[in-house]
Design a protein around this motif. Structure first.
Motif, mmCIF file in Angstrom:
data_model
loop_
_atom_site.group_PDB
_atom_site.id
_atom_site.type_symbol
_atom_site.label_atom_id
_atom_site.label_comp_id
_atom_site.label_asym_id
_atom_site.label_seq_id
_atom_site.Cartn_x
_atom_site.Cartn_y
_atom_site.Cartn_z
ATOM 1 N N ALA A 1 0.841 -1.196 0.000
ATOM 2 C CA ALA A 1 0.000 0.000 0.000
ATOM 3 C C ALA A 1 0.882 1.254 0.000
ATOM 4 C CB ALA A 1 -0.932 -0.028 1.207
ATOM 5 N N ASN A 2 0.261 2.411 0.238
ATOM 6 C CA ASN A 2 0.997 3.678 0.186
ATOM 7 C C ASN A 2 2.214 3.694 1.100
ATOM 8 O OD1 ASN A 2 1.126 6.790 -0.301
ATOM 9 N ND2 ASN A 2 1.120 6.576 1.899
ATOM 10 N N ASN A 3 2.062 3.201 2.331
ATOM 11 C CA ASN A 3 3.190 3.274 3.269
ATOM 12 C C ASN A 3 4.339 2.372 2.851
ATOM 13 O OD1 ASN A 3 1.911 5.197 4.779
ATOM 14 N ND2 ASN A 3 1.186 3.789 6.367
ATOM 15 N N TYR A 4 4.043 1.299 2.158
ATOM 16 C CA TYR A 4 5.102 0.470 1.572
ATOM 17 C C TYR A 4 5.866 1.293 0.540
ATOM 18 C CZ TYR A 4 7.146 -3.131 -1.462
ATOM 19 O OH TYR A 4 8.010 -3.882 -2.230
ATOM 20 N N TYR A 5 5.140 2.005 -0.292
ATOM 21 C CA TYR A 5 5.771 2.868 -1.292
ATOM 22 C C TYR A 5 6.673 3.902 -0.623
ATOM 23 C CZ TYR A 5 6.184 6.556 -4.825
ATOM 24 O OH TYR A 5 6.665 7.514 -5.683
ATOM 25 N N VAL A 6 6.222 4.453 0.502
ATOM 26 C CA VAL A 6 7.027 5.454 1.204
ATOM 27 C C VAL A 6 8.358 4.851 1.652
ATOM 28 C CG1 VAL A 6 7.152 6.944 3.237
ATOM 29 C CG2 VAL A 6 5.032 6.813 1.922
ATOM 30 N N ILE A 7 8.344 3.610 2.125
ATOM 31 C CA ILE A 7 9.608 2.970 2.530
ATOM 32 C C ILE A 7 10.541 2.829 1.331
ATOM 33 C CG2 ILE A 7 10.687 0.958 3.606
ATOM 34 C CD1 ILE A 7 8.097 0.425 5.080
ATOM 35 N N THR A 8 9.994 2.564 0.149
ATOM 36 C CA THR A 8 10.860 2.435 -1.032
ATOM 37 C C THR A 8 11.455 3.771 -1.452
ATOM 38 O OG1 THR A 8 9.130 2.737 -2.735
ATOM 39 C CG2 THR A 8 9.478 0.493 -1.886
ATOM 40 N N ARG A 9 10.934 4.883 -0.941
ATOM 41 C CA ARG A 9 11.566 6.176 -1.227
ATOM 42 C C ARG A 9 12.884 6.299 -0.468
ATOM 43 N NH1 ARG A 9 10.533 6.735 -5.544
ATOM 44 N NH2 ARG A 9 10.127 4.543 -5.204
ATOM 45 N N TYR A 10 13.028 5.549 0.584
ATOM 46 C CA TYR A 10 14.275 5.541 1.356
ATOM 47 C C TYR A 10 15.338 4.729 0.624
ATOM 48 C CZ TYR A 10 16.429 6.548 5.901
ATOM 49 O OH TYR A 10 17.207 7.062 6.906
ATOM 50 N N ASN A 11 14.907 3.623 0.051
ATOM 51 C CA ASN A 11 15.783 2.762 -0.747
ATOM 52 C C ASN A 11 14.898 2.106 -1.795
ATOM 53 O OD1 ASN A 11 17.144 0.399 -1.747
ATOM 54 N ND2 ASN A 11 18.518 0.468 0.012
ATOM 55 N N HIS A 12 15.214 2.325 -3.065
ATOM 56 C CA HIS A 12 14.340 1.875 -4.148
ATOM 57 C C HIS A 12 14.463 0.361 -4.347
ATOM 58 C CE1 HIS A 12 13.737 6.015 -4.589
ATOM 59 N NE2 HIS A 12 14.640 6.285 -5.506
ATOM 60 N N SER A 13 13.939 -0.383 -3.397
ATOM 61 C CA SER A 13 14.028 -1.841 -3.440
ATOM 62 C C SER A 13 12.817 -2.451 -2.751
ATOM 63 C CB SER A 13 15.312 -2.322 -2.751
ATOM 64 O OG SER A 13 15.230 -3.701 -2.434
ATOM 65 N N ARG A 14 12.161 -3.377 -3.432
ATOM 66 C CA ARG A 14 11.026 -4.080 -2.826
ATOM 67 C C ARG A 14 11.479 -4.891 -1.613
ATOM 68 N NH1 ARG A 14 10.388 -4.260 -8.328
ATOM 69 N NH2 ARG A 14 8.494 -3.235 -9.088
ATOM 70 N N MET A 15 12.635 -5.554 -1.747
ATOM 71 C CA MET A 15 13.121 -6.388 -0.643
ATOM 72 C C MET A 15 13.495 -5.530 0.554
ATOM 73 S SD MET A 15 15.185 -9.555 -2.403
ATOM 74 C CE MET A 15 16.531 -8.561 -3.055
ATOM 75 N N TYR A 16 14.089 -4.374 0.305
ATOM 76 C CA TYR A 16 14.442 -3.469 1.402
ATOM 77 C C TYR A 16 13.195 -3.067 2.169
ATOM 78 C CZ TYR A 16 15.997 0.770 3.811
ATOM 79 O OH TYR A 16 16.262 1.715 4.765
#
Length: 326
Positions: free
Chosen positions: A293-308
């Protein structure tokens, strides 16, 4: 004498040895001229800094094979979802409980997420990187063409940052990519999101965990974290699921209703109109399907990685569960 000569030849031949003087690099010359034109630094400062900056082959090697691109989720998760990292996260949370509570209240970002970010990035401040930032950013700005524009922007921000913070650019250390401090902020992130969270008029993410906690929370809030919003969940797939929807974008682009119609059923119910990104990872038992969801996307702004992003979220959950029971 012969041994010394052979040693020198071996050193020069070493992939980590750099004879290049960045003051003679054509791209670096243009960069320094731009810095002078913008009055970001003086000619004497630039000469001193770039005469000292060294190309590091180990940096180029590291950026060419990041864990996010060379490991499966099964391998990657084992790096971060460890008992040691969970226990140290609990200890960090307890030590800074008041600060984390303040950050959560002010920015709406859960303490567990802030703790997990700092845990994944630097093991709670224990490993902030050993490369000089000037070496990392110069190497990548002028000797790594695939992402040179990005790292030149970061080098520009770094020079502005050290002037603003009155720091010695030759002394600051960080990751091979030039990220710094507890939360491993790139220079542009520092300048945009670092905050003075303890009221001493200094935003210090290098040595002050209070400022680091507030800065991580501010970063997430600035990128659109939704308080109380969902992050990510496993999904089941039907036999005829639409595989074309997988791993297409970090940003949610498919509604939960459309995802379900395409053969994806979440393990808990999202709102029908909530936007999701669907992704597939290789776990210990084979393919795993997830909806972010949106908050998952926000975490990827920190590091552009699904696994991260998934590692941060799962670590946050494991830390919180154990923290609440101890």
């Amino acid at each position: 004498m012969m041994k010394q000569l052979l040693a020198l030849v071996a050193l020069v031949a070493s992939p980590s040895f750099a004879l290049a003087d960045y003051r003679e690099n054509p791209e670096a010359k243009l960069f320094m001229a731009d810095m002078l034109k913008q009055s970001v630094a003086t000619s004497a400062q630039l000469d001193a800094w770039f005469s000292s900056a060294n190309k590091q082959q180990s940096i180029l090697d590291a950026i060419a094979r990041p864990a996010e691109k060379t490991k499966t989720w099964a391998e990657y998760s084992k790096i971060f979802l460890t008992t040691d990292r969970i226990d140290k996260g609990i200890a960090f949370w307890r030590e800074h409980a008041d600060t984390l509570a303040k950050a959560e209240a002010q920015y709406g970002v859960p303490a567990s997420i802030i703790v997990a970010i700092i845990g994944v990035e630097t093991r709670y401040g224990r490993n902030m990187g050993s490369y000089r930032v000037i070496d990392a950013l110069s190497t990548l700005a002028f000797d790594y063409p695939p992402r040179a524009p990005f790292f030149r922007k970061e080098l520009h921000n770094f020079i502005q940052l050290v002037q603003e913070q009155k720091q010695d650019p030759l002394a600051l250390k960080g990751s091979y990519a030039g990220a710094m401090g507890y939360g491993q902020f790139m220079p542009s992130s520092f300048r945009n999101y670092a905050v003075d969270f303890d009221g001493d008029a200094i935003a210090d993410i290098w040595a002050n965990p209070t400022d680091a906690i507030g800065s991580v929370a501010n970063y997430f809030a600035g990128h659109g974290w939704v308080k109380g919003g969902a992050v990510t969940a496993r999904v089941r797939v039907a036999k005829d699921f639409d595989e074309a929807l997988l791993n297409t974008t970090f940003k949610p682009d498919t509604s939960a209703r459309d995802a379900q119609q395409a053969g994806y059923t979440p393990v808990f119910e999202f709102e029908p109109e909530e936007m999701l990104t669907l992704y597939k990872l290789e776990g210990d038992s084979g393919a795993e399907f997830w909806a972010g969801a949106n908050n998952y996307y926000v975490i990827t702004r920190y590091n552009h990685s699904r696994m991260y992003a998934l590692a941060v979220y799962q670590l946050s959950q494991l830390i919180e569960q154990k923290y609440q029971t101890k």
